[in-house]
Each structure stands twice: as structure tokens, then as C-alpha cells.
Design a protein around this motif. Structure first.
Motif, PDB file in Angstrom:
ATOM      1  N   PHE A  14      49.125  89.972  27.694  1.00 52.07           N
ATOM      2  CA  PHE A  14      48.573  89.939  29.048  1.00 52.07           C
ATOM      3  C   PHE A  14      48.109  88.549  29.474  1.00 52.07           C
ATOM      4  O   PHE A  14      47.493  88.399  30.524  1.00 52.07           O
ATOM      5  CB  PHE A  14      47.448  90.962  29.153  1.00 52.07           C
ATOM      6  CG  PHE A  14      47.963  92.370  29.044  1.00 52.07           C
ATOM      7  CD1 PHE A  14      48.361  93.060  30.164  1.00 52.07           C
ATOM      8  CD2 PHE A  14      48.116  92.961  27.796  1.00 52.07           C
ATOM      9  CE1 PHE A  14      48.882  94.344  30.063  1.00 52.07           C
ATOM     10  CE2 PHE A  14      48.629  94.241  27.685  1.00 52.07           C
ATOM     11  CZ  PHE A  14      49.021  94.935  28.816  1.00 52.07           C
ATOM     12  N   THR A  15      48.459  87.542  28.692  1.00 51.55           N
ATOM     13  CA  THR A  15      48.174  86.163  29.112  1.00 51.55           C
ATOM     14  C   THR A  15      49.006  85.783  30.343  1.00 51.55           C
ATOM     15  O   THR A  15      48.685  84.811  31.028  1.00 51.55           O
ATOM     16  CB  THR A  15      48.467  85.182  27.969  1.00 51.55           C
ATOM     17  OG1 THR A  15      49.805  85.389  27.496  1.00 51.55           O
ATOM     18  CG2 THR A  15      47.490  85.392  26.809  1.00 51.55           C
ATOM     19  N   VAL A  17      49.183  87.510  33.019  1.00 52.00           N
ATOM     20  CA  VAL A  17      48.547  88.053  34.217  1.00 52.00           C
ATOM     21  C   VAL A  17      47.630  86.989  34.829  1.00 52.00           C
ATOM     22  O   VAL A  17      46.771  86.438  34.134  1.00 52.00           O
ATOM     23  CB  VAL A  17      47.738  89.320  33.879  1.00 52.00           C
ATOM     24  CG1 VAL A  17      47.067  89.868  35.132  1.00 52.00           C
ATOM     25  CG2 VAL A  17      48.649  90.372  33.252  1.00 52.00           C
ATOM     26  N   ALA A  20      43.725  86.338  33.852  1.00 54.70           N
ATOM     27  CA  ALA A  20      43.412  87.037  32.605  1.00 54.70           C
ATOM     28  C   ALA A  20      42.611  86.146  31.664  1.00 54.70           C
ATOM     29  O   ALA A  20      42.928  84.969  31.480  1.00 54.70           O
ATOM     30  CB  ALA A  20      44.683  87.503  31.926  1.00 54.70           C
ATOM     31  N   LEU A  27      42.577  91.416  25.788  1.00 61.04           N
ATOM     32  CA  LEU A  27      42.264  91.173  27.191  1.00 61.04           C
ATOM     33  C   LEU A  27      40.809  91.528  27.464  1.00 61.04           C
ATOM     34  O   LEU A  27      40.403  92.685  27.339  1.00 61.04           O
ATOM     35  CB  LEU A  27      43.177  92.004  28.090  1.00 61.04           C
ATOM     36  CG  LEU A  27      42.923  91.886  29.597  1.00 61.04           C
ATOM     37  CD1 LEU A  27      43.278  90.486  30.095  1.00 61.04           C
ATOM     38  CD2 LEU A  27      43.705  92.948  30.367  1.00 61.04           C
ATOM     39  N   VAL A  30      40.103  90.537  33.968  1.00 60.26           N
ATOM     40  CA  VAL A  30      41.017  89.832  34.871  1.00 60.26           C
ATOM     41  C   VAL A  30      40.207  89.395  36.084  1.00 60.26           C
ATOM     42  O   VAL A  30      40.416  89.858  37.209  1.00 60.26           O
ATOM     43  CB  VAL A  30      42.205  90.716  35.284  1.00 60.26           C
ATOM     44  CG1 VAL A  30      43.253  89.886  36.039  1.00 60.26           C
ATOM     45  CG2 VAL A  30      42.852  91.341  34.061  1.00 60.26           C
ATOM     46  N   GLY A 213      40.158  95.129  31.312  1.00 59.09           N
ATOM     47  CA  GLY A 213      39.958  94.588  29.981  1.00 59.09           C
ATOM     48  C   GLY A 213      38.910  95.352  29.192  1.00 59.09           C
ATOM     49  O   GLY A 213      38.324  96.324  29.670  1.00 59.09           O
TER      50      GLY A 213
END
Length: 368
Positions: A14-15, A17, A20, A27, A30, A213
Motif C-alpha cells: 500500500f505504499t 496509495v 499512505a 499501513l 492514509v 490503516g
């Protein structure tokens, strides 16, 4: 025998996004944890649980075997039914906790990643000649959390629906508040293939799917008074102290390690500590950390286990305090070099036990 080293953190998908923030748990958020909580509770957001791992138990003896070595009655567990188990030490302290669901062929255990290797090692040593095969599936699957309806849309391999809102069959609820905050707690965890997580990350990056997250997940859990092994199983925790008898202990099943202590404390009452919910003074921007000391006047009477900033309730925490701390006592919690006021809500009454008279206590106002 030495314990297995903890499983290493996984690389977060999820890096990609925008906004994030990723740390060792995965995570974190966000950019807007409060909004993520609202989306999570409403069933719109999904939460990648990158600090979870999945163990699978194959073999025809799997349920009766787990029944014999853990706190839960599992022999008759129906396919698709969700429950929870504890592994206790000989003195009855919680060593491991696992979410459990069986699909008729395989039993899935969702556990804290930091404890998964140690649990797998212990399970492997306990096989003897039984037809069971425990294995770690962390290279093949991931865990996604959210409401029951939200995770069902992922077409998962298995779904565990948290039984916390209601006392499970064979369990015993100590929590005294009416209504219990967990009654509206709809939480499920889906086991999905690794490539499903990559697709979820892409959908989140494009704005098609809201995600949340671990900070949002923790806030929702703490508000429901829900214990977790990573934070509430501190090496000396008894199931009674955290109200874990609700969902993770069957009081009428056969023998297992630690059962004598479970029965003794439940029948005689008075566990040494009790878990409390704390409403923290929100005037300070800083929150206490896990392990922060809890004070009654100038005496240390406990320690914080979990803490979060909730989108409706403000700063909240779970903490263990001495059983003898009065339920109406004004407490404070250490934050850096100072303290903040903390109003307690009773989760486990001081006289918790089978013979105790458990009061139904009105809840504090939960809105700010």
C-alpha cells in the motif's frame, strides 16, 4: 526448548496509495485516521491487516486435536462458524490467541504475526501421532478486515466473523456495562490470496476503494473493549482479567493446559487484575504509549495496554489495574513527564467470578 523467532514484517503493497504512511505494522493510515474510522464502521473501507498471519491445520483429526490442547471446544465446530481459542501456560496465563474458522476440510487460524512462528512451533511439537498438519500460509495469503458485508465482497478463501458482540456458547461475560459497547461491533477478517491484496492496493491508489490503516482498526477495537494478544496478553494475563471468557474459553469442556487455573479463578472470583476502559483528557495533543503507568493519587496501580484517538470518543485506552482499585476512583496516566486525567469504565468487575453479583452499570457518555 527455545521459542521460534517472530515472523518478519511483510513488505506493504500500500505504499503506492497517495498519502499512505507505512511502518513496521504495515499501513498505519492514509492521512486521515478519523475519516478512515468512519468509513470502516460504515462498511465502505477495507483494512489490510499486515500485522496478521495465517496458520492452517489440515488433517482429519484437526478439530478434536485443537480441542484437546486449547481453551475452546472445537470438536463439533460447524463449517463456516467462527470462534476464538487461547493457548495457556500451565499456570493459566495467555500465551497465544487465535481467530478460528473451519471450512469442512481445513481449519484456519488468524494470529498476530509477531507470535505466529512461536505458535506454529508449539503446535508442531504437540502433534504426536495424530493426523494433523499445521503450516504457515503467510507466503500465500493475506488478511483483510472490515464489516462482515464488506469483506464478503472480496470472495475470500475463508472469513472469520468476530463473536465478541455476543457471549459464545460455553463462555461467560464479565463486562458490566449495559449496553456493552461491543454489541454494535461488526468485525470480520477475510483470508485472501496475495494477488487480491495487490488488486486492492491498486483500487485504493486510483481512489476506487477506501482503505483504513491499523490506527483506525485499533480505535474501533478499543472502543469495543476487545482484547488482542499482541497488546493485552502481557505474559501474566489470565483470561478472566480481560473478559476473554466471553468468546475464547469454553467452561464445560475437557482438560487442557491451564484449565485448573481457569476453573479456580472463575469459581472463586477475584482475578488479580482487571481490564478497564479509560476515557482520557483530550486537552493534551500527546497520547500515552503502551506500558504507560496508571496512577491512583501517587501510587502506580496499573499500565496501559492499548491506546487510540477515536473519531467520536476522543482519546481512549485499555489498561490493566489492580483488582482493588475502586471502580469510581479518579485515575491519571503518565504521558511524557506529566500525567493526564483518566475516567475508568468497568470492563471486568473487581469481584468477577461465577458466584459474583455482577452489576449492570450505566455507561459514561461516549460522545464528545
Amino acid at each position: 526448548m527455545s521459542e521460534a523467532p517472530p515472523s518478519a514484517p511483510i513488505a506493504s503493497a500500500f505504499t503506492v496509495v497517495p498519502g499512505a504512511v507505512v511502518d513496521e505494522r504495515g499501513l498505519a493510515h492514509v492521512a486521515a485516521p478519523a475519516r478512515e474510522q468512519r468509513e470502516l464502521v460504515a462498511g465502505r473501507a477495507l483494512a489490510p491487516l499486515e500485522d496478521r498471519a495465517v496458520l492452517a491445520i489440515d488433517g482429519v483429526d484437526r478439530l478434536s486435536w485443537l480441542d484437546s490442547i486449547t481453551s475452546q471446544a472445537l470438536t463439533a465446530l460447524a463449517p463456516g462458524a467462527s470462534t476464538e481459542l487461547l493457548v495457556l501456560d500451565p499456570q493459566g496465563h495467555v500465551e497465544h490467541a487465535a481467530a478460528v474458522v473451519d471450512d469442512g476440510v481445513r481449519t484456519w487460524l488468524i494470529v498476530d504475526r509477531s507470535r505466529s512462528a512461536a505458535l506454529l512451533s508449539w503446535l508442531s511439537r504437540m502433534r504426536f501421532r495424530l493426523r494433523v498438519e499445521p503450516q504457515d500460509l503467510s507466503d500465500e495469503v493475506r488478511v483483510i478486515g472490515g464489516t462482515s458485508e464488506a469483506v464478503a465482497a472480496l470472495e475470500p478463501l475463508a472469513v472469520w466473523r468476530d463473536p465478541w458482540p455476543a457471549v459464545a456458547v460455553g463462555g461467560w461475560g464479565y463486562a458490566a456495562a449495559a449496553p456493552h459497547p461491543g454489541e454494535s461491533y461488526d468485525w470480520a477478517e477475510a483470508v485472501v490470496p496475495v494477488d487480491a491484496v495487490s488488486r486492492l492496493a491498486e483500487a485504493a491508489a486510483s481512489g476506487q476503494q477506501p482503505i483504513a490503516g491499523w490506527m483506525a482498526v485499533d480505535a474501533v477495537r478499543i472502543a469495543a473493549w476487545r482484547p488482542r494478544a499482541e497488546t493485552e496478553a502481557d505474559g501474566r494475563a489470565l483470561p478472566h482479567e480481560a473478559d476473554w471468557l466471553r468468546t475464547a474459553v469454553h467452561l464445560d469442556k475437557g482438560c487442557y493446559r491451564g484449565q485448573e487455573t481457569v476453573a479456580k479463578v472463575h469459581n472463586l472470583g477475584h482475578p488479580p487484575r482487571r481490564l478497564v476502559a479509560l476515557q482520557l483528557d483530550g486537552s493534551d495533543a500527546d497520547l500515552p504509549v503502551g506500558g504507560a503507568e496508571v496512577f491512583l493519587d501517587d501510587e502506580v496501580v496499573g499500565a496501559v495496554t492499548s491506546v487510540a484517538r477515536h473519531y467520536e470518543e476522543g482519546p481512549i485506552a485499555l489498561a490493566y489495574v489492580k483488582r482493588t482499585v475502586p471502580v469510581d476512583a479518579d485515575l491519571t496516566v503518565a504521558v511524557d513527564e506529566s500525567r493526564v486525567a483518566a475516567a475508568q469504565e468497568v470492563i471486568v468487575p473487581p469481584d468477577a467470578g461465577r458466584t459474583a453479583s455482577i452489576p449492570r452499570m450505566p455507561r459514561l457518555s461516549r460522545r464528545r
